[in-house]
Design an enzyme around this catalytic site. Structure first.
Site, PDB file in Angstrom:
ATOM      1  N   GLY A 177      50.928  32.653  39.938  1.00 17.17           N
ATOM      2  CA  GLY A 177      52.376  32.702  39.746  1.00 17.17           C
ATOM      3  C   GLY A 177      52.687  33.317  38.393  1.00 17.17           C
ATOM      4  N   GLY A 178      53.826  32.907  37.832  1.00 19.73           N
ATOM      5  CA  GLY A 178      54.247  33.458  36.542  1.00 19.73           C
ATOM      6  C   GLY A 178      53.253  33.191  35.435  1.00 19.73           C
ATOM      7  N   GLY A 411      45.740  71.017  29.683  1.00 17.51           N
ATOM      8  CA  GLY A 411      46.494  69.970  29.000  1.00 17.51           C
ATOM      9  C   GLY A 411      45.594  68.859  28.510  1.00 17.51           C
ATOM     10  N   ALA A 412      44.490  68.657  29.224  1.00 24.98           N
ATOM     11  CA  ALA A 412      43.580  67.581  28.825  1.00 24.98           C
ATOM     12  C   ALA A 412      42.959  67.860  27.459  1.00 24.98           C
ATOM     13  CB  ALA A 412      42.506  67.380  29.882  1.00 24.98           C
TER      14      ALA A 412
HETATM   15  C1  HXC Z   1      51.120  19.251  39.320  1.00 26.25           C
HETATM   16  C2  HXC Z   1      49.087  19.826  40.172  1.00 26.25           C
HETATM   17  C3  HXC Z   1      49.448  21.174  40.203  1.00 26.25           C
HETATM   18  C4  HXC Z   1      50.748  21.533  39.737  1.00 26.25           C
HETATM   19  C5  HXC Z   1      47.443  21.025  40.948  1.00 26.25           C
HETATM   20  N1  HXC Z   1      47.853  19.784  40.665  1.00 26.25           N
HETATM   21  N2  HXC Z   1      48.417  21.915  40.693  1.00 26.25           N
HETATM   22  N3  HXC Z   1      49.930  18.876  39.734  1.00 26.25           N
HETATM   23  N4  HXC Z   1      51.546  20.528  39.301  1.00 26.25           N
HETATM   24  N5  HXC Z   1      51.144  22.805  39.703  1.00 26.25           N
HETATM   25  C6  HXC Z   1      47.072  18.575  40.809  1.00 26.25           C
HETATM   26  C7  HXC Z   1      46.812  18.244  42.268  1.00 26.25           C
HETATM   27  O1  HXC Z   1      47.909  17.509  42.791  1.00 26.25           O
HETATM   28  C8  HXC Z   1      45.560  17.408  42.155  1.00 26.25           C
HETATM   29  O2  HXC Z   1      45.928  16.117  41.734  1.00 26.25           O
HETATM   30  C9  HXC Z   1      44.818  18.045  40.996  1.00 26.25           C
HETATM   31  O3  HXC Z   1      45.801  18.778  40.274  1.00 26.25           O
HETATM   32  C10 HXC Z   1      43.744  19.009  41.436  1.00 26.25           C
HETATM   33  O4  HXC Z   1      44.294  19.871  42.407  1.00 26.25           O
HETATM   34  P1  HXC Z   1      43.551  20.175  43.779  1.00 26.25           P
HETATM   35  O5  HXC Z   1      44.562  20.778  44.671  1.00 26.25           O
HETATM   36  O6  HXC Z   1      42.840  18.961  44.245  1.00 26.25           O
HETATM   37  O7  HXC Z   1      42.476  21.227  43.303  1.00 26.25           O
HETATM   38  P2  HXC Z   1      41.939  22.511  44.060  1.00 26.25           P
HETATM   39  O8  HXC Z   1      41.599  22.169  45.466  1.00 26.25           O
HETATM   40  O9  HXC Z   1      40.876  23.057  43.214  1.00 26.25           O
HETATM   41  O10 HXC Z   1      43.161  23.528  44.126  1.00 26.25           O
HETATM   42  C11 HXC Z   1      43.664  24.076  42.930  1.00 26.25           C
HETATM   43  C12 HXC Z   1      44.993  24.816  43.216  1.00 26.25           C
HETATM   44  C13 HXC Z   1      45.965  23.862  43.973  1.00 26.25           C
HETATM   45  C14 HXC Z   1      44.694  26.030  44.079  1.00 26.25           C
HETATM   46  C15 HXC Z   1      45.513  25.273  41.882  1.00 26.25           C
HETATM   47  O11 HXC Z   1      46.008  22.641  43.253  1.00 26.25           O
HETATM   48  C16 HXC Z   1      47.329  24.434  44.052  1.00 26.25           C
HETATM   49  O12 HXC Z   1      47.618  25.260  44.915  1.00 26.25           O
HETATM   50  N6  HXC Z   1      48.227  23.955  43.176  1.00 26.25           N
HETATM   51  C17 HXC Z   1      49.599  24.334  43.197  1.00 26.25           C
HETATM   52  C18 HXC Z   1      49.738  25.720  42.659  1.00 26.25           C
HETATM   53  C19 HXC Z   1      51.189  26.087  42.534  1.00 26.25           C
HETATM   54  O13 HXC Z   1      51.862  26.371  43.507  1.00 26.25           O
HETATM   55  N7  HXC Z   1      51.700  26.005  41.285  1.00 26.25           N
HETATM   56  C20 HXC Z   1      53.019  26.327  40.977  1.00 26.25           C
HETATM   57  C21 HXC Z   1      53.068  27.829  40.947  1.00 26.25           C
HETATM   58  S1  HXC Z   1      54.588  28.426  40.406  1.00 26.25           S
HETATM   59  P3  HXC Z   1      45.184  14.816  42.299  1.00 26.25           P
HETATM   60  O14 HXC Z   1      45.851  13.695  41.583  1.00 26.25           O
HETATM   61  O15 HXC Z   1      45.403  14.818  43.775  1.00 26.25           O
HETATM   62  O16 HXC Z   1      43.761  15.000  41.943  1.00 26.25           O
HETATM   63  C22 HXC Z   1      54.300  28.662  38.816  1.00 26.25           C
HETATM   64  C23 HXC Z   1      55.441  29.275  38.174  1.00 26.25           C
HETATM   65  C24 HXC Z   1      55.144  29.661  36.787  1.00 26.25           C
HETATM   66  O17 HXC Z   1      53.335  28.356  38.254  1.00 26.25           O
HETATM   67  C25 HXC Z   1      56.287  30.512  36.367  1.00 26.25           C
HETATM   68  C26 HXC Z   1      56.211  30.999  34.985  1.00 26.25           C
HETATM   69  C27 HXC Z   1      57.280  31.988  34.745  1.00 26.25           C
END
Ligand code: HXC
Length: 521
Positions: A177-178, A411-412
């Site tokens: 993401g961002g 040009g290069a």
């Molecule tokens: C809160 C999160 C989290 C998040 C993971 N966790 N991402 N908690 N916010 N963004 C937590 C999970 O709930 C889990 O907690 C623990 O971290 C480990 O995650 P898993 O899913 O078990 O790990 P894994 O299987 O390795 O997968 C990793 C992952 C997946 C691919 C990153 O967790 C995932 O898809 N997370 C969400 C990603 C996402 O959509 N993020 C927001 C993107 S938008 P527990 O307690 O169950 O162990 C964004 C915008 C930024 O980031 C913009 C900036 C401008």
């Protein structure tokens, strides 16, 4: 009695020790095991590999999040998913942050962001590099917009710090993401094969929107970004090697834009390099590896290549010549005959601007048949992208030396650090061909009528090619004009470079007063 603690004081000190111990465990033993099972180290283990022993000083170890929604207030980990502080690498001060995937997946909360922001502010005031170790699920979903705000606070500082202090990003897990935009703004991205990935939108969203089925690794793994997209500058088979790459890079670059890169001991000796005399083949269409030229010119033959597997028709990287750190840009005849295309131009321009920002002199090795022709290149903007490289060289004020080994066409020729765009010293080997274009193409155009009207067109063409070659496919026309300072025997090149860069050591060159230029982005 003076030195013994009262029970009250002892308890206070023990409480602090316990708090620090708890903080050091991050998300706890089972989460640490999960991290190890994925083939990844924890944030603290990574910092241990990166920094000099006992040099790390942590800040904000007891910071906790302020989230209140979805019961998150019941789950609190001191440090809040990121370890921040300062330490030394090879005795030099660096600021570091390492996201801790064992705490809410290393996700970025308001306080997690504040810790990174504090670090960036401190690094800017004190003029030292920042190294970010990224391993995060992105925005802390439970916190919503404050997390997004936190990202923007970081992006803003990364941008303001750009060109002031070196910023390095290691990606050692998810970065999606961002969140990708902080590493993207920094100077160099290091990725680890198979355990790290970066993308703006993940495979699920891609499938919904474009119906493409793709894995995380294919979409944004280290191999993808170090070969196809060019997003990653370095890729390593494991975390330890990735960290070694960071240390090596740091050895070539200064602390900030006001200081010079470290100089290492150099003992003058026999600088003649006989191998250089036979590297360029007599047949101008036969390739050779420009890396061999760099190895001959560099101290200990050591060339630390950046973007090694991306846009291979141009090589860029760091070496030392006479103990000085030097940024090398060279056409690579083994790939697409060393032609300049969109990707090579972007790669070269970004590297030149980094070197210029941080006082690293440039050595440019030229063997270029021109820009790559075709609709693909034209429709995708080779005009704009090629201009980036031209612009980057033209605006660079660091010492700049060019060596033309063979072709410098069209040009290069201008673009590749010619005298006309501000190079300080321009050398050519006797094998150089400095001309508007290759002899055959030129003869076919300017003598077309004579050739077609001839009773033996093939012979006529050959005759015209020979006369064009004698007249233009050499370095002497350019040398007569002073566009080339000296035509040199290749074996003397290293000696010429050591003397040249020493002579240019105190170069002062300034751009006209302006807010900033408008590089064709
Ligand atoms: C809160 C999160 C989290 C998040 C993971 N966790 N991402 N908690 N916010 N963004 C937590 C999970 O709930 C889990 O907690 C623990 O971290 C480990 O995650 P898993 O899913 O078990 O790990 P894994 O299987 O390795 O997968 C990793 C992952 C997946 C691919 C990153 O967790 C995932 O898809 N997370 C969400 C990603 C996402 O959509 N993020 C927001 C993107 S938008 P527990 O307690 O169950 O162990 C964004 C915008 C930024 O980031 C913009 C900036 C401008």
């Amino acid at each position: 009695m003076k030195n013994s603690l009262t029970p009250g004081l002892k308890k206070k000190f023990d409480d602090l020790r316990k708090k620090n111990e708890d903080a050091a465990k991050g998300g706890g033993d089972s989460k640490i095991k999960q991290q190890h099972d994925k083939g990844k180290l924890t944030a603290r283990e990574r910092l241990e590999l990166l920094l000099d022993p006992d040099s790390f000083e942590e800040q904000g170890r007891l910071v906790t999040h302020r989230g209140k929604d979805f019961d998150i207030e019941r789950e609190v980990y001191p440090g809040d998913g990121v370890v921040t502080g300062y330490g030394t690498i090879g005795g030099r001060l660096v600021y570091v942050y390492a996201q801790d995937f064992t705490v809410f997946g290393g996700s970025l909360s308001e306080t997690h962001a504040e810790k990174i922001v504090k670090l960036l502010d401190l690094a800017m005031k004190n003029g030292a590099p920042v190294i970010g170790l990224n391993d995060s699920g992105g925005a802390r979903i439970q916190e919503g917009v404050v997390s997004l705000g936190g990202y923007a606070d970081i992006f803003y500082r990364n941008t303001r710090a750009s060109g002031v202090i070196p910023q390095l990003s290691l990606v050692m897990g998810p970065c999606a993401g961002g969140a990708v935009y902080s590493p993207a703004i920094t100077d160099f991205i290091f990725m680890v094969e198979r355990t790290s990935y970066m993308f703006v939108t993940g495979p699920q969203v891609v499938k919904t929107v474009t119906h493409e089925e793709v894995t995380s690794e294919e979409l944004g793994g280290a191999s993808t970004h170090s070969t196809k997209s060019g997003v990653a500058h370095f890729s390593a088979p494991n975390e330890a090697e990735s960290i070694q790459q960071v240390k090596k890079l740091l050895s070539f670059i200064p602390q900030n834009c006001e200081s010079l890169p470290p100089k290492v001991g150099y003992k003058p000796g026999d600088e003649s390099r006989a191998n250089l005399n036979t590297i360029v083949p007599e047949n101008p269409n036969q390739p050779y590896d420009m890396r061999e030229v760099v190895s001959e010119l560099a101290d200990q033959g050591d060339f630390f290549e950046v973007h090694r597997a991306y846009a291979e028709n141009l090589i860029v990287g760091f070496c030392r010549i006479g103990g000085r750190s030097i940024g090398v840009v060279g056409n690579q005849p083994t790939s697409l005959a060393g032609v300049l295309d969109i990707h090579a131009s972007i790669k070269g321009a970004r590297f030149v601007r980094f070197c210029d920002s941080f006082n690293i002199p440039l050595l440019v090795l030229v063997d270029v048949p021109g820009f790559l022709p075709g609709t693909d290149q034209e429709w995708n903007g080779i005009i704009t992208h090629g201009a980036k490289l031209l612009y980057a060289f033209s605006e660079a004020t660091v010492p700049r030396i060019t060596v033309i080994t063979r072709k410098a066409y069209g040009g290069a020729y201008d673009v590749m650090n010619s005298k006309h765009i501000g190079a300080d010293l321009n050398f050519a080997w006797p094998t150089a061909e400095i001309a508007v274009m290759g002899a055959k193409g030129a003869a076919e155009i300017i003598f077309r009528r004579e050739i077609t009207e001839s009773s033996k067109p093939e012979e006529k063409l050959q005759e015209k090619i020979t006369s064009y070659t004698e007249m233009f496919s050499n370095p002497y026309r350019a040398a007569e004009r002073g566009f080339i300072d000296e035509v040199i025997i290749p074996d003397s090149t290293r000696s010429k470079l050591i003397k040249g860069f020493t002579m240019l050591e105190n170069k002062v060159d300034k751009l006209p007063r302006k807010k900033h230029g408008n590089i064709p982005l």
